[in-house]
Scaffold this motif. Structure first.
Motif, PDB file in Angstrom:
ATOM      1  N   GLY A   1       0.503   0.162 -12.242  1.00 30.00           N
ATOM      2  CA  GLY A   1      -0.679  -0.649 -12.535  1.00 30.00           C
ATOM      3  C   GLY A   1      -0.536  -2.072 -12.029  1.00 30.00           C
ATOM      4  N   VAL A   2       0.644  -2.649 -12.204  1.00 31.05           N
ATOM      5  CA  VAL A   2       0.892  -4.013 -11.714  1.00 31.05           C
ATOM      6  C   VAL A   2       0.798  -4.043 -10.188  1.00 31.05           C
ATOM      7  CG1 VAL A   2       2.647  -5.821 -11.494  1.00 31.05           C
ATOM      8  CG2 VAL A   2       2.273  -4.708 -13.701  1.00 31.05           C
TER       9      VAL A   2
ATOM     10  N   GLY B   1      -0.857  -1.968  -8.374  1.00 30.66           N
ATOM     11  CA  GLY B   1      -2.260  -1.726  -8.057  1.00 30.66           C
ATOM     12  C   GLY B   1      -3.115  -2.974  -8.176  1.00 30.66           C
ATOM     13  N   VAL B   2      -2.852  -3.786  -9.190  1.00 29.96           N
ATOM     14  CA  VAL B   2      -3.614  -5.039  -9.340  1.00 29.96           C
ATOM     15  C   VAL B   2      -3.325  -5.973  -8.173  1.00 29.96           C
ATOM     16  CG1 VAL B   2      -3.798  -7.139 -10.737  1.00 29.96           C
ATOM     17  CG2 VAL B   2      -3.865  -4.907 -11.839  1.00 29.96           C
ATOM     18  N   ILE B   3      -2.065  -6.069  -7.780  1.00 28.02           N
ATOM     19  CA  ILE B   3      -1.719  -6.896  -6.616  1.00 28.02           C
ATOM     20  C   ILE B   3      -2.432  -6.372  -5.377  1.00 28.02           C
ATOM     21  CG2 ILE B   3       0.164  -7.578  -5.067  1.00 28.02           C
ATOM     22  CD1 ILE B   3       1.997  -7.497  -7.604  1.00 28.02           C
ATOM     23  N   LEU B   4      -2.378  -5.073  -5.179  1.00 30.61           N
ATOM     24  CA  LEU B   4      -3.020  -4.450  -4.020  1.00 30.61           C
ATOM     25  C   LEU B   4      -4.526  -4.663  -4.040  1.00 30.61           C
ATOM     26  CD1 LEU B   4      -2.496  -2.719  -1.513  1.00 30.61           C
ATOM     27  CD2 LEU B   4      -2.775  -0.695  -2.950  1.00 30.61           C
ATOM     28  N   TYR B   5      -5.123  -4.626  -5.206  1.00 30.42           N
ATOM     29  CA  TYR B   5      -6.573  -4.812  -5.340  1.00 30.42           C
ATOM     30  C   TYR B   5      -7.007  -6.176  -4.783  1.00 30.42           C
ATOM     31  CZ  TYR B   5     -11.207  -4.705  -7.518  1.00 30.42           C
ATOM     32  OH  TYR B   5     -12.556  -4.700  -7.741  1.00 30.42           O
ATOM     33  N   PHE B   6      -6.157  -7.188  -4.968  1.00 28.50           N
ATOM     34  CA  PHE B   6      -6.538  -8.526  -4.529  1.00 28.50           C
ATOM     35  C   PHE B   6      -6.097  -8.859  -3.107  1.00 28.50           C
ATOM     36  CE2 PHE B   6      -6.942  -8.954  -9.150  1.00 28.50           C
ATOM     37  CZ  PHE B   6      -8.241  -9.430  -9.203  1.00 28.50           C
ATOM     38  N   VAL B   7      -5.156  -8.104  -2.523  1.00 34.52           N
ATOM     39  CA  VAL B   7      -4.751  -8.383  -1.143  1.00 34.52           C
ATOM     40  C   VAL B   7      -5.362  -7.396  -0.154  1.00 34.52           C
ATOM     41  CG1 VAL B   7      -2.569  -9.458  -1.825  1.00 34.52           C
ATOM     42  CG2 VAL B   7      -2.602  -7.037  -1.225  1.00 34.52           C
ATOM     43  N   SER B   8      -5.939  -6.315  -0.642  1.00 32.21           N
ATOM     44  CA  SER B   8      -6.507  -5.289   0.226  1.00 32.21           C
ATOM     45  C   SER B   8      -7.914  -5.666   0.688  1.00 32.21           C
ATOM     46  CB  SER B   8      -6.576  -3.962  -0.531  1.00 32.21           C
ATOM     47  OG  SER B   8      -7.331  -3.015   0.183  1.00 32.21           O
TER      48      SER B   8
ATOM     49  N   GLN C   1       0.826  -1.206   0.000  1.00 35.95           N
ATOM     50  CA  GLN C   1       0.000   0.000   0.000  1.00 35.95           C
ATOM     51  C   GLN C   1       0.864   1.261   0.000  1.00 35.95           C
ATOM     52  OE1 GLN C   1      -2.361   0.598   3.516  1.00 35.95           O
ATOM     53  NE2 GLN C   1      -3.930   1.719   2.376  1.00 35.95           N
ATOM     54  N   HIS C   2       1.905   1.287   0.813  1.00 39.80           N
ATOM     55  CA  HIS C   2       2.798   2.445   0.846  1.00 39.80           C
ATOM     56  C   HIS C   2       3.586   2.583  -0.455  1.00 39.80           C
ATOM     57  CE1 HIS C   2       2.241   3.991   4.906  1.00 39.80           C
ATOM     58  NE2 HIS C   2       2.032   2.731   5.262  1.00 39.80           N
ATOM     59  N   LEU C   3       4.042   1.462  -1.007  1.00 34.49           N
ATOM     60  CA  LEU C   3       4.749   1.504  -2.289  1.00 34.49           C
ATOM     61  C   LEU C   3       3.840   2.082  -3.373  1.00 34.49           C
ATOM     62  CD1 LEU C   3       7.200   0.784  -4.068  1.00 34.49           C
ATOM     63  CD2 LEU C   3       6.185  -1.498  -4.346  1.00 34.49           C
ATOM     64  N   HIS C   4       2.601   1.636  -3.395  1.00 32.80           N
ATOM     65  CA  HIS C   4       1.635   2.124  -4.379  1.00 32.80           C
ATOM     66  C   HIS C   4       1.365   3.617  -4.188  1.00 32.80           C
ATOM     67  CE1 HIS C   4      -1.562   1.651  -7.318  1.00 32.80           C
ATOM     68  NE2 HIS C   4      -2.439   2.215  -6.499  1.00 32.80           N
TER      69      HIS C   4
ATOM     70  N   LEU D   1      -4.263   4.021 -18.128  1.00 36.26           N
ATOM     71  CA  LEU D   1      -3.174   3.203 -18.658  1.00 36.26           C
ATOM     72  C   LEU D   1      -3.380   2.882 -20.134  1.00 36.26           C
ATOM     73  CD1 LEU D   1      -2.295   0.593 -15.896  1.00 36.26           C
ATOM     74  CD2 LEU D   1      -0.803   2.301 -16.903  1.00 36.26           C
ATOM     75  N   VAL D   2      -4.602   2.590 -20.513  1.00 37.00           N
ATOM     76  CA  VAL D   2      -4.908   2.317 -21.916  1.00 37.00           C
ATOM     77  C   VAL D   2      -4.629   3.563 -22.760  1.00 37.00           C
ATOM     78  CG1 VAL D   2      -6.778   1.823 -23.543  1.00 37.00           C
ATOM     79  CG2 VAL D   2      -6.537   0.449 -21.473  1.00 37.00           C
TER      80      VAL D   2
END
Length: 146
Positions: free
Chosen positions: A56-57, A59-66, A6-9, A98-99
């Motif tokens: 973005g990468v 963020g996707v990781i964070l989306y699934f662990v948050s 979260q802090h890295l993001h 991103l797109v």
């Protein structure tokens, strides 16, 4: 682990904003200076593209662990503005940004040797920058928590 990601993001956002802003400003300068889009200009476009994709990468990781991400998916979450921001609005807007960055860079890359690359980056990066700035949860950044 979650707090570290979260802090890295959160802190990586500064690098993304700086990269996109530099790329956007460089494209505007080239467009209004009637210059030819060169390999150096193409590389300056990467200053915005690479950190944004890395973000973005993460963020996707964070989306699934948050606990505020995918695990919070429910009908009730749509009624809560904070839950909706983290569950839907922020991720969807950032994917769209991103797109736009990717399309703008790809179009510019194909127009090397002309001035059209600057316009492509200026338009697409400008819209992406606006979307990023609109959907950053400013109050949730480290040091700004309520």
């Amino acid at each position: 682990m979650y707090t570290g990601i979260q802090h890295l993001h959160s802190y990586m956002t500064y690098l993304v904003l700086l990269g996109v802003l530099v790329s956007f400003a460089s494209a505007l300068a080239g467009m209004f200076g009637n210059r030819v889009f060169t390999a150096g200009d193409r590389k300056r476009g990467l200053l915005g593209l690479i950190p944004a994709h890395l973000q973005g990468v993460i963020g996707v990781i964070l989306y699934f662990v948050s606990p505020l991400g995918a695990s919070n998916f429910s009908g009730e979450a749509m009624g809560d503005s904070t839950a909706r921001l983290y569950l839907l609005e922020h991720p969807l807007t950032m994917v769209i940004a991103l797109v736009l960055l990717t399309v703008g860079y790809s179009r510019a890359k194909r127009t090397a040797g002309t001035g059209k690359g600057f316009k492509s980056i200026a338009v697409f990066y400008g819209i992406a920058l606006l979307l990023i700035l609109l959907r950053i949860p400013w109050g949730a950044w480290p040091g700004n928590e309520a």
